[in-house]
Design a protein around this motif. Sequence first.
Motif, PDB file in Angstrom:
ATOM      1  N   VAL A 193      48.143  36.501  34.560  1.00  0.00           N
ATOM      2  CA  VAL A 193      47.102  37.387  35.100  1.00  0.00           C
ATOM      3  C   VAL A 193      47.374  38.835  34.708  1.00  0.00           C
ATOM      4  CG1 VAL A 193      46.127  38.346  37.219  1.00  0.00           C
ATOM      5  CG2 VAL A 193      46.510  35.877  37.027  1.00  0.00           C
ATOM      6  N   VAL A 194      48.602  39.274  34.910  1.00  0.00           N
ATOM      7  CA  VAL A 194      48.955  40.666  34.620  1.00  0.00           C
ATOM      8  C   VAL A 194      48.868  40.952  33.120  1.00  0.00           C
ATOM      9  CG1 VAL A 194      50.771  42.413  34.773  1.00  0.00           C
ATOM     10  CG2 VAL A 194      50.405  40.835  36.672  1.00  0.00           C
ATOM     11  N   PHE A 231      50.260  47.260  43.607  1.00  0.00           N
ATOM     12  CA  PHE A 231      50.279  46.608  42.296  1.00  0.00           C
ATOM     13  C   PHE A 231      49.736  45.186  42.395  1.00  0.00           C
ATOM     14  CE2 PHE A 231      51.640  45.798  38.036  1.00  0.00           C
ATOM     15  CZ  PHE A 231      52.146  44.510  38.025  1.00  0.00           C
ATOM     16  N   LEU A 263      46.739  39.450  43.281  1.00  0.00           N
ATOM     17  CA  LEU A 263      47.852  38.514  43.486  1.00  0.00           C
ATOM     18  C   LEU A 263      48.269  38.526  44.947  1.00  0.00           C
ATOM     19  CD1 LEU A 263      49.931  39.447  40.322  1.00  0.00           C
ATOM     20  CD2 LEU A 263      48.579  37.368  40.676  1.00  0.00           C
ATOM     21  N   ALA A 311      49.781  50.375  33.649  1.00  0.00           N
ATOM     22  CA  ALA A 311      49.451  49.047  34.172  1.00  0.00           C
ATOM     23  C   ALA A 311      49.424  49.040  35.699  1.00  0.00           C
ATOM     24  CB  ALA A 311      50.456  48.016  33.654  1.00  0.00           C
ATOM     25  N   GLU A 349      45.016  41.197  32.298  1.00  0.00           N
ATOM     26  CA  GLU A 349      44.287  42.326  32.865  1.00  0.00           C
ATOM     27  C   GLU A 349      45.002  43.655  32.681  1.00  0.00           C
ATOM     28  OE1 GLU A 349      42.990  41.576  36.853  1.00  0.00           O
ATOM     29  OE2 GLU A 349      42.528  39.473  36.452  1.00  0.00           O
ATOM     30  N   GLY A 350      46.323  43.625  32.579  1.00  0.00           N
ATOM     31  CA  GLY A 350      47.087  44.860  32.447  1.00  0.00           C
ATOM     32  C   GLY A 350      47.359  45.246  31.010  1.00  0.00           C
ATOM     33  N   ARG A 401      46.018  45.178  42.973  1.00  0.00           N
ATOM     34  CA  ARG A 401      45.263  45.536  41.764  1.00  0.00           C
ATOM     35  C   ARG A 401      44.925  44.298  40.934  1.00  0.00           C
ATOM     36  NH1 ARG A 401      46.277  50.348  37.462  1.00  0.00           N
ATOM     37  NH2 ARG A 401      45.642  49.275  35.549  1.00  0.00           N
ATOM     38  N   TYR A 402      45.844  43.346  40.904  1.00  0.00           N
ATOM     39  CA  TYR A 402      45.659  42.151  40.087  1.00  0.00           C
ATOM     40  C   TYR A 402      45.220  40.942  40.909  1.00  0.00           C
ATOM     41  CZ  TYR A 402      47.787  44.895  36.411  1.00  0.00           C
ATOM     42  OH  TYR A 402      48.052  45.876  35.472  1.00  0.00           O
ATOM     43  N   ALA A 441      51.193  34.286  37.658  1.00  0.00           N
ATOM     44  CA  ALA A 441      51.019  35.715  37.922  1.00  0.00           C
ATOM     45  C   ALA A 441      51.237  36.530  36.653  1.00  0.00           C
ATOM     46  CB  ALA A 441      51.987  36.156  39.023  1.00  0.00           C
TER      47      ALA A 441
END
Lengths: 82, 137
Positions: free
Chosen positions: B87-88, A74, A80, B123, B91-92, A77-78, B84
């Motif tokens: 970002v998620v 996970f 991070l 996601a 993009e998610g 994917r981002y 963070a």
Amino acid sequence: MRRPEVELSDKAAAFVEQHPHLVESLAGRAVERTSDTPETAELRAGVRERVREYLAASRTEEAQAARQASGQAFLARYGLPA
Amino acid sequence: MTVLDVVLDASALVVYAENDLQALPIDELLDELRNDTGGRVLIPWFAVEDALRILRDDRRALDRLQALTAEFGVQLPDAGTQQAVEVVVAEGQVTAGMAHAMLLAVTAGCDVATYSASTLRQAGFAAVNDLGDAFPD
């Protein structure tokens, strides 16, 4: 039904006075949870069993390893940091 | 016995607060965890914000949510987590509450208890406790 007479401490009485909605909702929740019909009680028992099965399965080493791997995937994917 | 934490997302918080029959799984999960030793119930701050927006002026539900957060506390995001989350979210295509829940679960090494399992999986998040799946067939 005769209500029991309960003497509250000053602190408890102040809390009840300041948070009437919270006290009412907590009392209501107690009534809801004890007022199950036979049908809802059976449903609740079935749900409880499924929840216990989930918790038992979640505690295995395999489940923990899978959880860690999926967490890393996970984050990747981002983009991070792990 | 292995200690097991759980993260609650906004859907779990809202269903718990509204307290109809759909709430049976989250009720039972919390009861089991209360009887457990050491496992934490982690409530992400952004998930609380999402839940408050959904519950709006439902006084009874807001009080139930308040009692829950008072019991278990709320996890505030630090600067790194906030970045963070952004970002998620971008993009998610999820809410800040869902992003915070997923990131918190990765950090804690636990699952997110949710009634929106499909959204989390889309996601890219797999450690899901699908509360909707807890009803017997």
